[in-house]
Design a protein around this motif. Structure first.
Motif, PDB file in Angstrom:
ATOM      1  N   THR A  93       0.685  -1.365   0.004  1.00 58.63           N
ATOM      2  CA  THR A  93      -0.082  -0.152  -0.070  1.00 58.63           C
ATOM      3  C   THR A  93       0.697   1.387   0.110  1.00 58.63           C
ATOM      4  OG1 THR A  93      -0.095  -0.040   2.380  1.00 58.63           O
ATOM      5  CG2 THR A  93      -1.864  -1.196   1.240  1.00 58.63           C
ATOM      6  N   THR A  94       2.254   1.187  -0.034  1.00 59.62           N
ATOM      7  CA  THR A  94       3.070   2.290  -0.101  1.00 59.62           C
ATOM      8  C   THR A  94       2.323   3.389  -0.981  1.00 59.62           C
ATOM      9  OG1 THR A  94       4.642   1.511  -1.686  1.00 59.62           O
ATOM     10  CG2 THR A  94       5.045   0.936   0.554  1.00 59.62           C
ATOM     11  N   ALA A  95       2.658   4.943  -0.667  1.00 56.36           N
ATOM     12  CA  ALA A  95       2.328   5.931  -1.618  1.00 56.36           C
ATOM     13  C   ALA A  95       3.665   6.329  -2.348  1.00 56.36           C
ATOM     14  CB  ALA A  95       2.180   7.092  -0.609  1.00 56.36           C
ATOM     15  N   ALA A 105      -3.678   8.473  -1.660  1.00 53.90           N
ATOM     16  CA  ALA A 105      -2.663   7.906  -2.415  1.00 53.90           C
ATOM     17  C   ALA A 105      -3.077   6.543  -2.699  1.00 53.90           C
ATOM     18  CB  ALA A 105      -1.391   8.095  -1.622  1.00 53.90           C
ATOM     19  N   SER A 106      -3.490   5.824  -1.554  1.00 52.34           N
ATOM     20  CA  SER A 106      -3.809   4.549  -1.981  1.00 52.34           C
ATOM     21  C   SER A 106      -4.989   4.254  -3.011  1.00 52.34           C
ATOM     22  CB  SER A 106      -4.117   3.741  -0.711  1.00 52.34           C
ATOM     23  OG  SER A 106      -5.097   4.231  -0.115  1.00 52.34           O
ATOM     24  N   GLY A 107      -5.979   5.199  -2.859  1.00 60.89           N
ATOM     25  CA  GLY A 107      -7.191   5.060  -3.837  1.00 60.89           C
ATOM     26  C   GLY A 107      -6.767   5.355  -5.234  1.00 60.89           C
ATOM     27  N   THR A 108      -5.799   6.365  -5.280  1.00 62.03           N
ATOM     28  CA  THR A 108      -5.583   6.854  -6.481  1.00 62.03           C
ATOM     29  C   THR A 108      -4.725   5.422  -7.275  1.00 62.03           C
ATOM     30  OG1 THR A 108      -5.289   8.905  -6.116  1.00 62.03           O
ATOM     31  CG2 THR A 108      -4.093   8.429  -8.108  1.00 62.03           C
ATOM     32  N   ALA A 109      -3.872   4.805  -6.672  1.00 59.72           N
ATOM     33  CA  ALA A 109      -3.007   3.736  -7.202  1.00 59.72           C
ATOM     34  C   ALA A 109      -4.140   2.764  -7.733  1.00 59.72           C
ATOM     35  CB  ALA A 109      -2.320   3.220  -6.048  1.00 59.72           C
ATOM     36  N   MET A 110      -5.301   2.256  -6.848  1.00 57.64           N
ATOM     37  CA  MET A 110      -6.352   1.414  -7.263  1.00 57.64           C
ATOM     38  C   MET A 110      -6.937   2.128  -8.234  1.00 57.64           C
ATOM     39  SD  MET A 110      -7.227  -0.479  -3.806  1.00 57.64           S
ATOM     40  CE  MET A 110      -7.718   1.026  -2.798  1.00 57.64           C
ATOM     41  N   LYS A 115       1.190   5.061  -8.508  1.00 59.80           N
ATOM     42  CA  LYS A 115       1.370   5.602  -7.490  1.00 59.80           C
ATOM     43  C   LYS A 115       1.505   7.052  -7.218  1.00 59.80           C
ATOM     44  CE  LYS A 115       2.664   1.533  -5.300  1.00 59.80           C
ATOM     45  NZ  LYS A 115       2.151   1.176  -3.890  1.00 59.80           N
ATOM     46  N   ALA A 116       0.843   7.647  -6.160  1.00 61.58           N
ATOM     47  CA  ALA A 116       0.493   8.846  -5.974  1.00 61.58           C
ATOM     48  C   ALA A 116       1.046   9.342  -4.588  1.00 61.58           C
ATOM     49  CB  ALA A 116      -0.846   9.128  -6.154  1.00 61.58           C
ATOM     50  N   ASN A 117       1.411  10.689  -4.633  1.00 56.61           N
ATOM     51  CA  ASN A 117       1.822  11.364  -3.353  1.00 56.61           C
ATOM     52  C   ASN A 117       0.872  11.220  -2.476  1.00 56.61           C
ATOM     53  OD1 ASN A 117       4.471  12.025  -4.542  1.00 56.61           O
ATOM     54  ND2 ASN A 117       3.703  13.943  -5.226  1.00 56.61           N
ATOM     55  N   TYR A 118       1.373  11.488  -1.013  1.00 58.80           N
ATOM     56  CA  TYR A 118       0.374  11.255   0.029  1.00 58.80           C
ATOM     57  C   TYR A 118      -0.492  12.428  -0.011  1.00 58.80           C
ATOM     58  CZ  TYR A 118      -0.377  10.853   5.024  1.00 58.80           C
ATOM     59  OH  TYR A 118      -1.243  10.899   6.336  1.00 58.80           O
ATOM     60  N   HIS A 119      -1.911  12.308   0.227  1.00 59.55           N
ATOM     61  CA  HIS A 119      -3.089  13.600   0.068  1.00 59.55           C
ATOM     62  C   HIS A 119      -3.459  13.711  -1.151  1.00 59.55           C
ATOM     63  CE1 HIS A 119      -4.333  15.504   4.066  1.00 59.55           C
ATOM     64  NE2 HIS A 119      -3.892  14.338   4.237  1.00 59.55           N
ATOM     65  N   SER A 120      -2.822  13.079  -2.213  1.00 65.16           N
ATOM     66  CA  SER A 120      -3.280  13.597  -3.743  1.00 65.16           C
ATOM     67  C   SER A 120      -4.444  12.814  -4.108  1.00 65.16           C
ATOM     68  CB  SER A 120      -2.272  13.415  -4.559  1.00 65.16           C
ATOM     69  OG  SER A 120      -1.830  11.910  -4.781  1.00 65.16           O
ATOM     70  N   ILE A 121      -5.379  13.228  -5.077  1.00 68.36           N
ATOM     71  CA  ILE A 121      -6.364  12.459  -5.588  1.00 68.36           C
ATOM     72  C   ILE A 121      -6.327  12.543  -6.988  1.00 68.36           C
ATOM     73  CG2 ILE A 121      -8.965  12.923  -5.896  1.00 68.36           C
ATOM     74  CD1 ILE A 121      -8.235  12.137  -2.719  1.00 68.36           C
ATOM     75  N   GLY A 122      -6.285  11.282  -7.704  1.00 65.84           N
ATOM     76  CA  GLY A 122      -6.493  11.236  -9.047  1.00 65.84           C
ATOM     77  C   GLY A 122      -5.423  11.953  -9.825  1.00 65.84           C
ATOM     78  N   VAL A 123      -4.311  12.275  -9.407  1.00 63.14           N
ATOM     79  CA  VAL A 123      -3.417  12.952 -10.080  1.00 63.14           C
ATOM     80  C   VAL A 123      -1.955  12.059 -10.031  1.00 63.14           C
ATOM     81  CG1 VAL A 123      -4.265  15.211 -10.035  1.00 63.14           C
ATOM     82  CG2 VAL A 123      -2.390  14.505  -8.370  1.00 63.14           C
ATOM     83  N   ASP A 124      -0.821  12.383 -10.825  1.00 63.39           N
ATOM     84  CA  ASP A 124       0.321  11.546 -10.845  1.00 63.39           C
ATOM     85  C   ASP A 124       1.226  12.439 -10.009  1.00 63.39           C
ATOM     86  OD1 ASP A 124       1.381  13.839 -12.138  1.00 63.39           O
ATOM     87  OD2 ASP A 124       1.410  12.608 -14.094  1.00 63.39           O
ATOM     88  N   VAL A 125       2.384  11.983  -9.876  1.00 63.65           N
ATOM     89  CA  VAL A 125       3.407  12.617  -8.819  1.00 63.65           C
ATOM     90  C   VAL A 125       3.674  14.264  -9.214  1.00 63.65           C
ATOM     91  CG1 VAL A 125       4.340  10.664  -8.037  1.00 63.65           C
ATOM     92  CG2 VAL A 125       5.456  11.790  -9.817  1.00 63.65           C
ATOM     93  N   ASP A 126       3.521  14.623 -10.465  1.00 64.51           N
ATOM     94  CA  ASP A 126       3.648  16.070 -10.846  1.00 64.51           C
ATOM     95  C   ASP A 126       2.421  16.855 -10.760  1.00 64.51           C
ATOM     96  OD1 ASP A 126       6.616  15.610 -11.496  1.00 64.51           O
ATOM     97  OD2 ASP A 126       5.984  14.668 -13.234  1.00 64.51           O
ATOM     98  N   MET A 364       1.176 -11.643  -4.535  1.00 62.97           N
ATOM     99  CA  MET A 364       1.550 -10.464  -3.753  1.00 62.97           C
ATOM    100  C   MET A 364       2.156  -9.561  -4.968  1.00 62.97           C
ATOM    101  SD  MET A 364       4.741 -10.213  -1.000  1.00 62.97           S
ATOM    102  CE  MET A 364       3.955 -11.694  -0.160  1.00 62.97           C
ATOM    103  N   TYR A 365       1.358  -8.130  -4.684  1.00 65.66           N
ATOM    104  CA  TYR A 365       1.611  -7.384  -5.982  1.00 65.66           C
ATOM    105  C   TYR A 365       1.404  -5.980  -5.225  1.00 65.66           C
ATOM    106  CZ  TYR A 365      -3.297  -9.005  -5.955  1.00 65.66           C
ATOM    107  OH  TYR A 365      -4.566  -9.164  -5.668  1.00 65.66           O
ATOM    108  N   GLU A 366       1.859  -4.723  -6.067  1.00 64.40           N
ATOM    109  CA  GLU A 366       1.448  -3.354  -5.625  1.00 64.40           C
ATOM    110  C   GLU A 366       0.168  -3.041  -5.881  1.00 64.40           C
ATOM    111  OE1 GLU A 366       3.625  -1.325  -4.208  1.00 64.40           O
ATOM    112  OE2 GLU A 366       5.339  -2.597  -4.588  1.00 64.40           O
ATOM    113  N   ASN A 367      -0.536  -2.110  -4.896  1.00 62.64           N
ATOM    114  CA  ASN A 367      -2.041  -2.016  -5.139  1.00 62.64           C
ATOM    115  C   ASN A 367      -2.215  -1.399  -6.713  1.00 62.64           C
ATOM    116  OD1 ASN A 367      -0.612   0.519  -4.839  1.00 62.64           O
ATOM    117  ND2 ASN A 367      -1.593   1.192  -2.866  1.00 62.64           N
TER     118      ASN A 367
END
Length: 381
Positions: A93-95, A105-110, A115-126, A364-367
């Motif tokens: 579940t890592t961000a 971040a976890s919801g965005t990944a799924m 993978k997304a930054n902590y507290h972000s919603i539906g956007v990439d790391v940029d 076993m896999y990433e979210n």
């Protein structure tokens, strides 16, 4: 004099450390007992032999790690509807920028496969907007639905409908629902739609866009078809059992309406308030939320068994509370637990799958793989 001052400082420090340690122990090291004297009956469903997937139902228990499931199993005298799942995997579940994630971040990944930054919603790391499963499903003419027990601008549902670098920008997130196109939207959070700084009434705007907009369950329950936008509370829905069976009923209502699309559907059903109870370290409230979520799983599984073309995936976005099952008694539903934190932990979370193609969720896999596998199964790319 200096010697006595140093000695006094050392003694004071020791007393302070012991006091803090005792406070920490009281908060997180304490053994808590809970007994469930009224277990509920669970369902039994047969494995589906069909290998064709028309619909996918993704059920998220927010904050529901393996220990929450294990504890609920003991509390319900050794049985859960989750026991019916034929395939089980583990998700990391890592961000993108933190080991311990949040639901954004976890919801965005799924929801998006990145993978997304902590507290972000539906956007990439940029900060660039990402397409979600619901976006892709709509583009393929599938129906889509979201049913939650929190406000719909909260992190998890928002990741399937919105794009924002900060989950706290809930009024901005609410605006995204005007264009997300999801067919059945149910939960709480009216304040973000009607008590806004810009004085807009987004409930009226949703109605103008063709949604049947409702604030009461009895009105929603009578709807038989069409697009639905129902927010029953200004904030979150009440905890179970105060809210009654509205989550179960709303999930099944959504499924019945979405299933009218011959092309199929994707639905997100979230037991949102499991997470709140984990943050509070409140085991009685947590067990009530787990009961409601597992009973809803039972109803969904029975529907999926009868349908034969529906994949059901149940998982968590992360674990909350660092819950530990210390002891208990299955025969009388007694559990003894402790918590290690009031926040999230970084442990892997279980992924349960039932129905056609459920074997794809073994391992076993990433979210982010949750997105990738659903997209592959529904042929959304």
């Amino acid at each position: 004099m200096k010697y006595y001052s140093c000695l006094l400082a050392i003694v004071f420090s020791i007393v302070l450390i012991e006091a803090l340690a005792q406070e920490y122990s009281n908060a997180y090291g304490k053994v808590i007992e809970y007994k469930n004297e009224q277990p509920y009956e669970t369902v039994f469903v047969q494995p589906v032999k069909n290998n064709k997937v028309k619909n996918v139902i993704l059920m998220i228990g927010d904050g529901m790690g393996l220990t929450q499931v294990s504890t609920a199993w003991v509390a319900n005298h050794g049985r859960l509807n989750i026991d019916n799942f034929t395939h089980v995997g583990l998700s990391r579940t890592t961000a993108a920028n933190r080991l311990i994630t949040d639901s954004g971040a976890s919801g965005t990944a799924m929801a998006t496969g990145q993978k997304a930054n902590y507290h972000s919603i539906g956007v990439d790391v940029d900060g660039n907007p990402l397409a979600s499963i619901t976006d892709l499903a709509i583009a393929k003419n599938l129906s889509t639905g979201i049913v939650v027990t929190c406000g719909i601008t909260d992190a998890t549902p928002a990741t399937f409908c919105a794009n924002n670098e900060d989950r706290e920008m809930e009024e901005d997130i609410a605006l995204n629902y005007l264009t997300c196109g999801v067919d059945f939207i149910f939960g709480g959070g009216r304040n973000q739609f009607i008590h806004r700084q810009d004085n807009r009434n987004l409930m009226d705007e949703m109605k103008n866009m063709g949604y049947q907009v409702e604030s009461f369950w009895d009105k929603v329950s009578s709807i038989q078809k069409g697009k639905v936008f129902a927010l029953l509370e200004d904030g979150q829905l009440p905890l179970y059992p105060e809210r009654g069976d509205v989550f179960k009923d709303a999930c099944m209502k959504a499924i019945s309406i979405l299933d009218q699309n011959k092309n199929g559907f994707f639905a997100l059903l979230e037991g949102s308030r499991i997470d709140d109870c984990g943050h509070w370290n409140d085991i009685p409230k947590l067990m009530n939320e787990m009961i409601d979520f597992d009973q809803t799983i039972g109803k969904v599984l029975e529907w999926a068994e009868d349908d034969g073309n529906t994949l059901v995936v149940v998982l968590a976005d992360h674990e909350t509370g660092g819950l530990t099952l210390l002891d208990g008694d299955i025969s009388d539903g007694l559990i003894k637990i402790s918590y290690s934190t009031g926040g999230h932990s970084g442990i892997l979370v279980p992924v349960y799958a039932y129905g056609p193609k459920s074997e794809m969720f073994d391992g076993m896999y990433e979210n982010t793989e949750v997105f990738e596998r659903i997209v592959k199964i529904l042929k959304l790319k």
